[in-house]
Design a protein around this motif. Structure first.
Motif, PDB file in Angstrom:
ATOM      1  N   GLN A 141       0.832  -1.197   0.000  1.00 11.15           N
ATOM      2  CA  GLN A 141       0.000   0.000   0.000  1.00 11.15           C
ATOM      3  C   GLN A 141       0.870   1.251   0.000  1.00 11.15           C
ATOM      4  O   GLN A 141       2.078   1.191   0.185  1.00 11.15           O
ATOM      5  CB  GLN A 141      -0.915   0.002   1.239  1.00 11.15           C
ATOM      6  CG  GLN A 141      -1.860  -1.181   1.306  1.00 11.15           C
ATOM      7  CD  GLN A 141      -2.778  -1.115   2.516  1.00 11.15           C
ATOM      8  OE1 GLN A 141      -3.045  -0.046   3.052  1.00 11.15           O
ATOM      9  NE2 GLN A 141      -3.276  -2.263   2.962  1.00 11.15           N
ATOM     10  N   ALA A 142       0.217   2.397  -0.244  1.00  9.15           N
ATOM     11  CA  ALA A 142       0.929   3.674  -0.286  1.00  9.15           C
ATOM     12  C   ALA A 142       1.628   3.925   1.042  1.00  9.15           C
ATOM     13  O   ALA A 142       1.040   3.724   2.115  1.00  9.15           O
ATOM     14  CB  ALA A 142      -0.041   4.804  -0.597  1.00  9.15           C
ATOM     15  N   TYR A 143       2.883   4.375   0.986  1.00  4.47           N
ATOM     16  CA  TYR A 143       3.718   4.512   2.181  1.00  4.47           C
ATOM     17  C   TYR A 143       3.330   5.714   3.043  1.00  4.47           C
ATOM     18  O   TYR A 143       3.129   5.584   4.248  1.00  4.47           O
ATOM     19  CB  TYR A 143       5.176   4.639   1.744  1.00  4.47           C
ATOM     20  CG  TYR A 143       6.154   4.814   2.868  1.00  4.47           C
ATOM     21  CD1 TYR A 143       6.464   3.754   3.710  1.00  4.47           C
ATOM     22  CD2 TYR A 143       6.779   6.045   3.096  1.00  4.47           C
ATOM     23  CE1 TYR A 143       7.374   3.901   4.760  1.00  4.47           C
ATOM     24  CE2 TYR A 143       7.683   6.207   4.137  1.00  4.47           C
ATOM     25  CZ  TYR A 143       7.977   5.132   4.959  1.00  4.47           C
ATOM     26  OH  TYR A 143       8.864   5.286   5.979  1.00  4.47           O
ATOM     27  N   LEU A 144       3.200   6.894   2.427  1.00  7.90           N
ATOM     28  CA  LEU A 144       2.985   8.127   3.178  1.00  7.90           C
ATOM     29  C   LEU A 144       1.706   8.122   4.007  1.00  7.90           C
ATOM     30  O   LEU A 144       1.735   8.517   5.187  1.00  7.90           O
ATOM     31  CB  LEU A 144       3.000   9.326   2.225  1.00  7.90           C
ATOM     32  CG  LEU A 144       2.937  10.710   2.891  1.00  7.90           C
ATOM     33  CD1 LEU A 144       4.100  10.891   3.863  1.00  7.90           C
ATOM     34  CD2 LEU A 144       2.954  11.815   1.824  1.00  7.90           C
ATOM     35  N   PRO A 145       0.555   7.681   3.467  1.00  9.10           N
ATOM     36  CA  PRO A 145      -0.663   7.661   4.293  1.00  9.10           C
ATOM     37  C   PRO A 145      -0.519   6.768   5.524  1.00  9.10           C
ATOM     38  O   PRO A 145      -1.005   7.113   6.605  1.00  9.10           O
ATOM     39  CB  PRO A 145      -1.730   7.120   3.339  1.00  9.10           C
ATOM     40  CG  PRO A 145      -1.223   7.461   1.982  1.00  9.10           C
ATOM     41  CD  PRO A 145       0.270   7.316   2.066  1.00  9.10           C
ATOM     42  N   GLN A 146       0.152   5.641   5.358  1.00  8.24           N
ATOM     43  CA  GLN A 146       0.336   4.729   6.493  1.00  8.24           C
ATOM     44  C   GLN A 146       1.217   5.362   7.561  1.00  8.24           C
ATOM     45  O   GLN A 146       0.901   5.302   8.755  1.00  8.24           O
ATOM     46  CB  GLN A 146       0.976   3.427   6.020  1.00  8.24           C
ATOM     47  CG  GLN A 146       0.098   2.602   5.098  1.00  8.24           C
ATOM     48  CD  GLN A 146       0.774   1.293   4.732  1.00  8.24           C
ATOM     49  OE1 GLN A 146       0.730   0.321   5.482  1.00  8.24           O
ATOM     50  NE2 GLN A 146       1.410   1.264   3.586  1.00  8.24           N
TER      51      GLN A 146
END
Length: 205
Positions: A141-146
């Motif tokens: 999954q997308a890194y920044l949102p996590q």
């Protein structure tokens, strides 16, 4: 990120923040000295220290430290020396009655700085962010949102923990009027901070 992953991270964060350590001792010591007036600079200092530790972890400082034994040793001994300095300072601190302490000018900047440095150099925090933080990231999954969700969650837990310790010490402060008891608390806090410094000095990569 699944709700199970988030709950697991939040539980780990709660265990880290609530368990007694250098940051909690500093928060209680300052709250016993200054009361409710110290809560805001303490919270801001601790949260700033947490943000620094998280940012360094996200930027890959863990990998740099793992590759550079010299840099790791320098940061380790700097942190250990500062913790020992705070421990000696707490050990030698003079006590005063609560009503006299209320009239003492509040050094908000100094309280903020000490909380920031102790939190950023806390071995538990460094180990947590360098070793465990990446485990909760889903590479699919997308890194920044996590990272943003985990960081905000940790800061909320940390802020609640600091508030709890501050309020607890503030209530205790109203009952601990005896200079002898205050001296005993200062010495215990000082000894544990020195112990935390010794632990930092022996920390291995």
């Amino acid at each position: 990120m699944t709700i199970e992953t988030w709950l697991s991270f939040t539980l780990a964060a709660m265990m880290l923040c609530i368990s007694p350590g250098p940051t909690q001792l500093l928060v209680m010591g300052q709250s016993l000295t200054y009361g409710k007036r110290s809560v805001v600079p303490l919270i801001l200092g601790v949260l700033s220290g947490d943000m620094i530790a998280m940012s360094l972890s996200v930027l890959g400082l863990g990998a740099v430290l793992a590759l550079s034994a010299t840099l790791f040793a320098v940061l380790k001994y700097l942190g250990a020396a500062y913790l020992c300095y705070l421990g000696i300072k707490a050990w030698r601190a003079k006590t005063a009655k609560a009503e006299d302490a209320d009239k003492t000018p509040l050094a908000s900047g100094a309280i903020f700085k000490e909380a920031l440095l102790v939190t950023a150099l806390n071995p538990k925090g460094i180990i947590f962010f360098m070793a465990f933080f990446p485990l909760f990231i889903d590479t699919a999954q997308a890194y920044l949102p996590q990272v943003s969700v985990l960081a905000i969650s940790f800061l909320l837990v940390s802020g609640l923990s600091v508030s709890f310790y501050s309020l607890f010490a503030g209530q205790l402060r109203q009952k601990v009027q005896s200079p002898k008891l205050q001296t005993g608390f200062n010495k215990i806090s000082g000894a544990m901070l020195i112990g935390a410094g010794a632990l930092t000095a022996t920390m291995q990569k």
